[in-house]
Design a protein around this motif. Structure first.
Motif, PDB file in Angstrom:
ATOM      1  N   ASP A  94      57.800  17.521  38.892  1.00  0.00           N
ATOM      2  CA  ASP A  94      57.653  17.159  37.488  1.00  0.00           C
ATOM      3  C   ASP A  94      58.997  16.918  36.795  1.00  0.00           C
ATOM      4  OD1 ASP A  94      54.814  17.163  37.078  1.00  0.00           O
ATOM      5  OD2 ASP A  94      54.872  19.354  37.291  1.00  0.00           O
TER       6      ASP A  94
ATOM      7  N   GLU B 164      59.182  13.859  34.571  1.00  0.00           N
ATOM      8  CA  GLU B 164      58.486  13.991  33.294  1.00  0.00           C
ATOM      9  C   GLU B 164      59.329  14.774  32.294  1.00  0.00           C
ATOM     10  OE1 GLU B 164      55.510  12.923  31.949  1.00  0.00           O
ATOM     11  OE2 GLU B 164      55.615  11.531  33.624  1.00  0.00           O
TER      12      GLU B 164
ATOM     13  N   SER C 281      61.999  12.534  30.943  1.00  0.00           N
ATOM     14  CA  SER C 281      61.417  11.581  30.002  1.00  0.00           C
ATOM     15  C   SER C 281      61.150  12.227  28.647  1.00  0.00           C
ATOM     16  CB  SER C 281      60.111  11.007  30.574  1.00  0.00           C
ATOM     17  OG  SER C 281      59.481  10.142  29.650  1.00  0.00           O
TER      18      SER C 281
ATOM     19  N   GLU D 168      66.880  14.253  37.691  1.00  0.00           N
ATOM     20  CA  GLU D 168      65.522  14.575  38.131  1.00  0.00           C
ATOM     21  C   GLU D 168      65.518  15.499  39.352  1.00  0.00           C
ATOM     22  OE1 GLU D 168      61.534  12.246  39.826  1.00  0.00           O
ATOM     23  OE2 GLU D 168      63.065  11.128  38.716  1.00  0.00           O
TER      24      GLU D 168
ATOM     25  N   LEU E 142      53.824  21.943  30.549  1.00  0.00           N
ATOM     26  CA  LEU E 142      54.184  20.587  30.153  1.00  0.00           C
ATOM     27  C   LEU E 142      53.093  19.978  29.280  1.00  0.00           C
ATOM     28  CD1 LEU E 142      56.228  18.192  30.637  1.00  0.00           C
ATOM     29  CD2 LEU E 142      54.748  17.524  32.545  1.00  0.00           C
TER      30      LEU E 142
ATOM     31  N   ASP F 154      52.404  16.188  26.734  1.00  0.00           N
ATOM     32  CA  ASP F 154      52.829  14.786  26.728  1.00  0.00           C
ATOM     33  C   ASP F 154      54.198  14.610  26.079  1.00  0.00           C
ATOM     34  OD1 ASP F 154      50.534  13.987  28.014  1.00  0.00           O
ATOM     35  OD2 ASP F 154      49.478  13.439  26.166  1.00  0.00           O
TER      36      ASP F 154
ATOM     37  N   TYR G 248      57.699  20.630  26.487  1.00  0.00           N
ATOM     38  CA  TYR G 248      57.551  21.531  27.623  1.00  0.00           C
ATOM     39  C   TYR G 248      58.146  22.884  27.257  1.00  0.00           C
ATOM     40  CZ  TYR G 248      62.523  20.991  28.696  1.00  0.00           C
ATOM     41  OH  TYR G 248      63.898  20.999  28.622  1.00  0.00           O
TER      42      TYR G 248
END
Length: 380
Positions: free
Chosen positions: A161, A164, A167, A186, A202, A204, A207
């Motif tokens: 993850d 994510e 991002s 990452e 997490l 959208d 986190y």
């Protein structure tokens, strides 16, 4: 004394220098350290000072993204600067740090940051105090009173993850126009997300990473880009209040959770200071974000004995800036002073502390253009 790249064959010697400098690396952490170090070595970001075949000192450059007024740029995070006890006082630390800065520029980094074990050595090569990692101790009960304001889908996260998380950080720090926070790449995030003792969630647009520490809950990272996600994540952390008495959280100076607390009179705050340095004036100015309303046209001379200084015309407007070679009188700053200005330290402070002199006509414009409240959520 020779400066060269560290290789995996040097890892045992590096761990020995670390042990003599900072104490032993726990056995449970050594493999994670090796996995992270392998990436650094492959990228040419781990350097050692060798006296013949003997390792005398080491330092590595972490590959970070750092935000300045919401705009991301590559940043060299200096970590693991260690010198054997028998080699201290011989200038070895300064020598390897100069090599580290040269390597960072070769790799395309225009700025650098570090957490100092001692200030003088780093200040002597141009680093200056810029911001802090701020932790606050809060009653767990006060967070339990924060109620979710809307439906937010949370899921557990783990290795895989990392993309994510990166991002989310890009979107959240751009929206908040943050200055100072960083993100690992990452691959490194995926290594950190494999820790079985951490609770990882997490959404959208946010986190949370937290864990038990003694009888308290320690929040290492909690980032949210919307009110609903902010409330959902902090409410979840606060749900531990039936067992935990306090929450020890790493937060921004103006973190919105502090305005959600039902009562806020006294706070126990700890700050771990970090230092910052501009390595390439033109690239650093061009990559930084600025307040959209700020405008500045000033000639600035930067005195940098280590990397070589110069004189530039700074043209800042519309949220962007450029630095082009120039001549003539203007503002004069040591590289420490320019690095502090870049991090939002006001010209008035820099002049009184002797880091800035010369023409003061543009001080107000410079202060508005470089305005920032830098912080970090991560220690490295």
């Amino acid at each position: 004394m020779e400066i060269r790249n560290i290789t995996p064959e040097d890892f045992d010697d590096v761990l020995d220098v670390r042990r003599r400098s900072f104490g032993p690396v726990p056995a449970a952490d050594r493999e994670k350290w090796r996995q992270a170090a392998l990436v650094t070595v492959a990228e040419g970001r781990y350097l050692g000072a060798f006296d013949g075949s003997r390792l005398a000192a080491a330092a590595r450059l972490r590959r970070f993204t750092q935000w300045w007024h919401g705009r991301p740029q590559a940043m060299a995070g200096v970590a693991g600067v260690t010198v054997n006890p028998e080699d201290r006082g011989r200038g070895v630390g300064t020598r390897i740090m100069r090599a580290v800065m040269d390597r960072a520029v070769e790799l395309g980094d225009a700025v650098s940051a570090l957490y100092p074990a001692t200030t003088p050595i780093y200040r002597g090569i141009g680093y200056e105090h810029a911001g802090a990692r701020r932790t606050v101790r809060l009653p767990a009960e006060s967070l339990r009173r924060i109620r979710p304001s809307g439906p937010v889908k949370l899921r557990r996260m783990g290795p895989g993850d990392g993309g994510e998380v990166v991002s989310v950080l890009h979107r959240a720090h751009a929206a908040a126009r943050s200055s100072g926070p960083i993100s690992y790449d990452e691959h490194t995030w995926n290594l950190w997300l494999a820790d079985e003792d951490d609770f990882l969630y997490l959404a959208d647009d946010g986190y949370a990473i937290y864990r038990w520490k003694g009888g308290d809950i320690e929040v290492e990272n909690l980032v949210a880009a919307s009110p609903d996600t902010l409330r959902a994540l902090w409410s979840m952390v606060g749900s531990a209040s039936s067992v935990a008495r306090d929450i020890v959280a790493t937060v921004a100076p103006d973190d919105p959770v502090l305005w959600l607390l039902p009562d806020r009179t006294k706070e126990q705050v700890t700050e771990t200071r970090w230092m910052f340095r501009v390595l390439d004036v033109a690239a650093a100015v061009g990559r930084r974000g600025y307040p959209a309303h700020a405008a500045c046209d000033a000639v600035v001379t930067v005195d940098d004995p280590t990397r070589g200084g110069g004189t530039w015309r700074l043209d800042i407007s519309g949220g962007s800036g450029t630095a082009t070679p120039a001549e003539g009188p203007g503002v004069t700053l040591s590289v420490n002073g320019f690095s502090a200005l870049y991090a939002g330290i006001p010209p008035y402070t820099l002049r009184l502390s002797g880091l800035m002199s010369g023409d003061d006509r543009h001080d107000q414009a410079l202060e508005a253009a470089f305005a920032a409240r830098p912080y970090m959520l991560d220690y490295f």
